[in-house]
Design an enzyme around this catalytic site. Structure first.
Site, PDB file in Angstrom:
ATOM      1  N   HIS A   1      -3.672   3.575   4.041  1.00  0.00           N
ATOM      2  CA  HIS A   1      -3.685   3.503   5.591  1.00  0.00           C
ATOM      3  C   HIS A   1      -2.761   4.539   6.221  1.00  0.00           C
ATOM      4  CE1 HIS A   1      -4.503  -1.096   4.397  1.00  0.00           C
ATOM      5  NE2 HIS A   1      -5.581  -0.599   5.170  1.00  0.00           N
TER       6      HIS A   1
ATOM      7  N   PHE B   1       2.229   4.171   2.557  1.00  0.00           N
ATOM      8  CA  PHE B   1       2.355   3.654   1.084  1.00  0.00           C
ATOM      9  C   PHE B   1       1.451   2.579   0.604  1.00  0.00           C
ATOM     10  CE2 PHE B   1       6.276   4.102   3.611  1.00  0.00           C
ATOM     11  CZ  PHE B   1       6.452   5.717   3.239  1.00  0.00           C
ATOM     12  N   HIS B   2       0.287   2.732   1.013  1.00  0.00           N
ATOM     13  CA  HIS B   2      -0.759   1.705   0.480  1.00  0.00           C
ATOM     14  C   HIS B   2      -1.846   2.339  -0.454  1.00  0.00           C
ATOM     15  CE1 HIS B   2       0.053  -1.018   4.353  1.00  0.00           C
ATOM     16  NE2 HIS B   2       1.224  -0.873   3.486  1.00  0.00           N
ATOM     17  N   TYR B   3      -1.181   2.824  -1.369  1.00  0.00           N
ATOM     18  CA  TYR B   3      -2.230   3.611  -2.411  1.00  0.00           C
ATOM     19  C   TYR B   3      -2.970   2.868  -3.187  1.00  0.00           C
ATOM     20  CZ  TYR B   3       2.318   6.127  -1.645  1.00  0.00           C
ATOM     21  OH  TYR B   3       3.333   6.520  -1.218  1.00  0.00           O
TER      22      TYR B   3
END
Length: 534
Positions: free
Chosen positions: A297, A472-474
């Site tokens: 995101h 930080f939404h890998y």
């Protein structure tokens, strides 16, 4: 080469959000022996327990991986850091704590992409299983699971003003974003129990650490999967200055996260054949989807100076306020700033009336950073941040060398579709409307960013491309599915390789509409059951 003196039934690589769950669930059977290997140290930092401590952890190399992207084509060629947890508990021990499962639509779309058994009705029992919701058990929530979840305890007049302004623009109030409805605005659900972070280290590992059949090795880097033909039989890893091997009689489970899992597969000879050959890695299984489909995101936002004292800048910005906050946390009702992550309020909204589900998630962050980006500004301020819930842009993780210690090449291709651009422009316009709506408008002194640059559509888009950054939404780099880019079957098994599974965010066919850690916890719980049943 030194080898473990005994074999294990299962080896789990990565003691993070999913891996900690898999290892502890499997060892509920006392006859099942599990080795859990973590590249980072024990979760011993004081700051990983206090929610606001995320800011301290993110800049501590002892507990963080600090990869960096390659220049992003649609973000003005900028590269940016990709901090993520390197510690027992993984990113659940260092993240921003917002506990949004996403929308039922997300999981039903997984089924349409070939992930049978992963729809909204299939995954709900696992969300309930893992959760101890402060409001108690009901049709949507668990009341006695390992993971504490509660709405933000730090509820202030400034946050209330944000909520009221959003409602004055037409959004409904929502006090349960993981319940029957998602649209609306309200205090954020956080991964905390009575104001204390509820990481998988605290919730799963710590209570079960003394099991004789659970062996945990920390500060150990797995360098490759051991294969006999197309069958996984163990892993090689380095610890200190020694190389080791560990063997698995049943399965090897990769739970190293969406950046490390595909890299480890590729280093071990499983991935796009041409890429592996170009980097001198013998091809064991040509799977062209390994490392592709990288999602995140990408977020942007507006920043304001406020006349309100109810910000982190005032609540913990000087020694006196820090002392008061500490007394509240350790001796008082524990409802102050130290119980909060960066976000205190969230809002789900739709950029178009014709949408089936909300497509924008907005965060109210009651702090103004200093010039370093991590410290607190001397002025009191807040940020209205947002991201598109289901971005269309896709990137990749690709090995750059046969050396397992060499960082992979990572590109997200953020904002590479017009739809992604249009949705963020909508979010920024809505944030502007919010700031000009009472009662929030009464607390605004000045908009810092984008300021005058954002007055025109061209200037606003230039600001977004020049300032947008990761959430930080890998996710998604070894996804489930039934097409030629699918890496996993619906039981999370790597296609064409026996006794090897991936149980982490890599498995997601599409990213969930919110902060992804709750979905990763669910994948860990469901993945453990799949191992036991298939």
């Amino acid at each position: 080469m030194t080898k473990e003196t005994s074999n294990y039934d299962y080896i789990v690589v990565g003691a993070g959000s999913a891996g900690a769950i898999v290892a502890t669930r499997l060892t509920e059977d006392p006859s099942t022996r599990v080795l859990l290997i973590e590249a980072g140290p024990e979760d011993s930092s004081y700051w990983s327990k206090v929610p606001i401590g995320f800011a301290k952890i993110l800049i501590d190399d002892r507990y963080m991986w600090n990869y960096e992207t390659q220049p992003e084509p649609e973000l003005k060629g900028r590269s940016f850091p990709l901090p993520h947890g390197k510690v027992v508990g993984g990113s659940s021990a260092v993240n921003g704590l917002v506990f949004t499962r996403g929308l039922p639509y997300d999981y039903d779309s997984w089924v349409k992409m070939g992930a049978k058994g992963w729809g909204a009705d299939d995954t709900l029992p696992y969300f309930r299983k893992l959760e101890s919701w402060a409001g108690g058990s009901d049709a949507f929530h668990g009341g006695d699971g390992p993971t504490g979840v509660e709405n933000a305890r730090w509820q202030t007049p400034l946050a209330d003003a944000f909520i009221a302004a959003a409602m004055n623009t037409g959004l409904p109030r929502n006090d349960d974003f993981n319940g029957a409805k998602r649209d609306g605005v309200g205090y954020a659900p956080l991964d905390t129990r009575r104001g204390r972070r509820s990481s998988t280290s605290e919730a799963y590992i710590k209570p079960n650490r003394n099991r004789t059949n659970l062996h945990i090795i920390t500060e150990a880097l797995v360098t490759r999967i051991l294969l006999e033909g197309r069958r996984a039989v163990g892993v090689a890893y380095e610890r200190g200055n020694q190389e080791h091997e560990a063997r698995a009689n049943a399965e090897v489970i990769l739970s190293a996260g969406a950046l490390h899992t595909p890299h480890l597969l590729q280093i071990s000879g499983i991935g796009p054949g041409a890429l592996l050959q170009a980097n001198g890695v013998p091809v064991i299984r040509d799977l062209k989807g390994v490392g592709e489909n990288l999602m995140d995101h990408v977020q942007t936002g507006r920043t304001y100076i406020t006349n309100s004292p109810h910000t982190f800048n005032r609540a913990v910005g000087n020694p006196v306020s820090q002392l008061k906050a500490g007394i509240n946390y350790y001796m008082g009702p524990r409802n102050g700033a130290l119980t909060n992550g960066p976000s205190s309020v969230i809002a789900y909204l739709r950029s178009s009336d014709g949408l089936e589900e909300a497509d924008v998630l907005m965060h109210f962050l009651p702090f103004l950073p200093d010039d370093t980006g991590w410290g607190l500004n001397k002025q009191s301020g807040f940020r209205i941040a947002m991201f598109k819930s289901r971005p269309e842009s896709r990137g990749f993780v690709r090995l750059s060398s046969p050396d397992p210690k060499a960082a992979p090449s990572i590109v997200f291709n953020h904002l590479s579709t017009q739809s992604d651009v249009d949705t963020l422009l909508y979010g920024m316009r809505f944030a502007k409307q919010m700031s000009e709506t009472a009662p929030l408008s009464q607390h605004v002194i000045k908009e810092l960013d984008p300021g005058q640059q954002g007055e025109s559509e061209e200037g606003l888009l230039s600001f977004i491309r020049g300032n947008a950054n990761t959430s930080f939404h890998y996710a998604g780099t070894a996804r489930m599915g039934d097409d030629d880019l699918a890496v996993l079957d619906p039981s999370l098994r790597v296609r064409g390789i026996d006794r090897l599974r991936v149980i982490d965010a890599s498995a997601m066919p599409t990213i969930t509409s919110g902060n992804i850690n709750p979905a990763v916890l669910m994948i860990g719980e469901k993945g453990a059951d799949l191992i036991r049943s298939t």
